[in-house]
Design a protein around this motif. Structure first.
Motif, mmCIF file in Angstrom:
data_model
loop_
_atom_site.group_PDB
_atom_site.id
_atom_site.type_symbol
_atom_site.label_atom_id
_atom_site.label_comp_id
_atom_site.label_asym_id
_atom_site.label_seq_id
_atom_site.Cartn_x
_atom_site.Cartn_y
_atom_site.Cartn_z
ATOM 1 N N ALA A 165 0.835 -1.206 0.000
ATOM 2 C CA ALA A 165 0.000 0.000 0.000
ATOM 3 C C ALA A 165 0.867 1.252 0.000
ATOM 4 N N GLY A 166 0.496 2.199 -0.851
ATOM 5 C CA GLY A 166 1.225 3.450 -0.919
ATOM 6 C C GLY A 166 2.534 3.378 -1.671
ATOM 7 N N ARG A 167 2.764 2.292 -2.408
ATOM 8 C CA ARG A 167 3.996 2.129 -3.177
ATOM 9 C C ARG A 167 3.662 1.951 -4.657
ATOM 10 N N VAL A 168 4.642 2.131 -5.508
ATOM 11 C CA VAL A 168 4.474 1.926 -6.950
ATOM 12 C C VAL A 168 5.618 1.041 -7.445
ATOM 13 N N LEU A 169 5.392 0.380 -8.577
ATOM 14 C CA LEU A 169 6.427 -0.457 -9.174
ATOM 15 C C LEU A 169 7.293 0.378 -10.114
ATOM 16 N N VAL A 170 8.598 0.199 -10.036
ATOM 17 C CA VAL A 170 9.550 0.932 -10.873
ATOM 18 C C VAL A 170 10.400 -0.079 -11.633
ATOM 19 N N LEU A 171 10.517 0.129 -12.944
ATOM 20 C CA LEU A 171 11.325 -0.747 -13.793
ATOM 21 C C LEU A 171 12.729 -0.192 -13.930
ATOM 22 N N TRP A 172 13.728 -1.064 -13.686
ATOM 23 C CA TRP A 172 15.133 -0.674 -13.750
ATOM 24 C C TRP A 172 15.847 -1.399 -14.880
ATOM 25 N N ALA A 173 16.846 -0.742 -15.442
ATOM 26 C CA ALA A 173 17.772 -1.373 -16.382
ATOM 27 C C ALA A 173 19.104 -1.553 -15.666
ATOM 28 N N LEU A 174 19.692 -2.756 -15.827
ATOM 29 C CA LEU A 174 20.953 -3.067 -15.158
ATOM 30 C C LEU A 174 22.026 -3.326 -16.207
ATOM 31 N N PRO A 175 22.846 -2.312 -16.523
ATOM 32 C CA PRO A 175 23.915 -2.502 -17.514
ATOM 33 C C PRO A 175 24.947 -3.504 -17.030
ATOM 34 N N LYS A 176 25.659 -4.104 -17.986
ATOM 35 C CA LYS A 176 26.716 -5.058 -17.643
ATOM 36 C C LYS A 176 27.805 -4.375 -16.831
ATOM 37 N N ASP A 177 28.210 -3.190 -17.246
ATOM 38 C CA ASP A 177 29.208 -2.406 -16.520
ATOM 39 C C ASP A 177 28.656 -0.993 -16.358
ATOM 40 N N GLY A 178 28.187 -0.694 -15.180
ATOM 41 C CA GLY A 178 27.615 0.628 -14.965
ATOM 42 C C GLY A 178 26.510 0.589 -13.934
ATOM 43 N N ALA A 179 26.073 1.777 -13.545
ATOM 44 C CA ALA A 179 25.056 1.895 -12.508
ATOM 45 C C ALA A 179 23.667 1.611 -13.077
ATOM 46 N N PRO A 180 22.780 1.045 -12.269
ATOM 47 C CA PRO A 180 21.400 0.850 -12.726
ATOM 48 C C PRO A 180 20.717 2.187 -12.944
ATOM 49 N N PHE A 181 19.726 2.189 -13.820
ATOM 50 C CA PHE A 181 18.962 3.420 -14.036
ATOM 51 C C PHE A 181 17.491 3.081 -14.237
ATOM 52 N N VAL A 182 16.639 4.042 -13.914
ATOM 53 C CA VAL A 182 15.191 3.852 -14.007
ATOM 54 C C VAL A 182 14.737 3.965 -15.445
ATOM 55 N N VAL A 183 13.950 2.981 -15.896
ATOM 56 C CA VAL A 183 13.352 3.025 -17.229
ATOM 57 C C VAL A 183 12.004 3.720 -17.170
ATOM 58 N N GLY A 184 11.234 3.437 -16.125
ATOM 59 C CA GLY A 184 9.938 4.069 -15.989
ATOM 60 C C GLY A 184 9.142 3.452 -14.856
ATOM 61 N N GLU A 185 8.012 4.074 -14.580
ATOM 62 C CA GLU A 185 7.108 3.598 -13.531
ATOM 63 C C GLU A 185 6.022 2.741 -14.156
#
Length: 238
Positions: A165-185
């Motif tokens: 409750a009160g949360r949303v799902l967030v999709l992440w991309a995980l590069p082979k070498d590099g920091a994860p980043f948000v693709v979208g909600e």
């Protein structure tokens, strides 16, 4: 049976590469490939797709019970030293195969999950990035797909995902070498589309995995606040 249908040849070639044809069917298809240019071309297409997957899929570690059953069936005694060395060598090979077959199997058995909505159901998948995310039990839970030069990422929830409750799902991309980043909600719909900030080729070319976390609405961090609910391979299909 007539073998001049491109759709039939595509399905036979996919099943041959995945390994789901029986022995008799495999021999018939191999004979057809020698006699038919169209069949040979269909097989080359699926062999190319398989090779592309093998280049980017990391190994998958099956449950210990799987290895115990394999060793029992092939007669490798766990206490045997030489047998154990052989089994240890085999584990990463089979682990990779499980990941490969799972992703290719989705493409083969459920093409309607991946083919974009503006293409007919029998169409061959265009050059695309495809992600198959699993839940904590190892079950397919979410499928993401986007054309190679597209900016829209199609999302299909293959099973309900519980969101606190009160949360949303967030999709992440995980590069082979590099920091994860948000693709979208992600929204609650079983089928939805995320408009990305660039093309798939620009954003996903080095991404080997996608993942989903639950976050506060309006989340803007550069790391998930907790562990991932879903996670899986992201592969190129062309």
């Amino acid at each position: 049976m007539k073998y001049d249908s491109p759709e039939l040849l595509d399905r036979l070639a996919a099943a041959y590469v995945v390994g789901s044809l029986g022995a008799l069917q495999r021999r018939r298809f191999e004979r057809l490939v020698r006699e038919s240019v169209a069949a040979a071309q269909a097989l080359r297409v699926w062999e190319t797709r398989s090779a592309a997957l093998s280049a980017v899929l990391p190994p998958v570690r099956p449950a210990p019970a799987v290895w115990t059953e394999i060793e029992r069936r092939i007669g490798v005694a766990p206490r045997a030293r030489t047998g154990r060395r052989w089994a240890d060598w085999l584990r990463p090979v089979l682990g990779f195969a499980f990941g490969l077959l799972l992703t290719v199997g989705v493409v083969r058995l459920q093409p309607d999950w991946i083919v974009p909505s503006d293409l007919p159901p029998q169409a061959v998948l265009p050059a695309s990035y495809v992600g198959l995310l699993l839940d904590a039990s190892g079950r397919p839970a979410l499928l993401a797909s986007s054309r190679r030069h597209g900016t829209q990422l199609g999302i299909k929830l293959l099973q309900p995902v519980t969101v606190p409750a009160g949360r949303v799902l967030v999709l992440w991309a995980l590069p082979k070498d590099g920091a994860p980043f948000v693709v979208g909600e992600l929204g609650p719909d079983a089928k939805q589309v995320i408009t990305m900030r660039g093309t798939s080729e620009q954003l996903l070319t080095t991404v080997t995995e996608l993942a989903v976390s639950d976050e506060e609405p309006g989340f803007s961090g550069d790391r998930p606040s907790a562990g991932f609910l879903l996670r899986g391979h992201c592969v190129k299909l062309w």
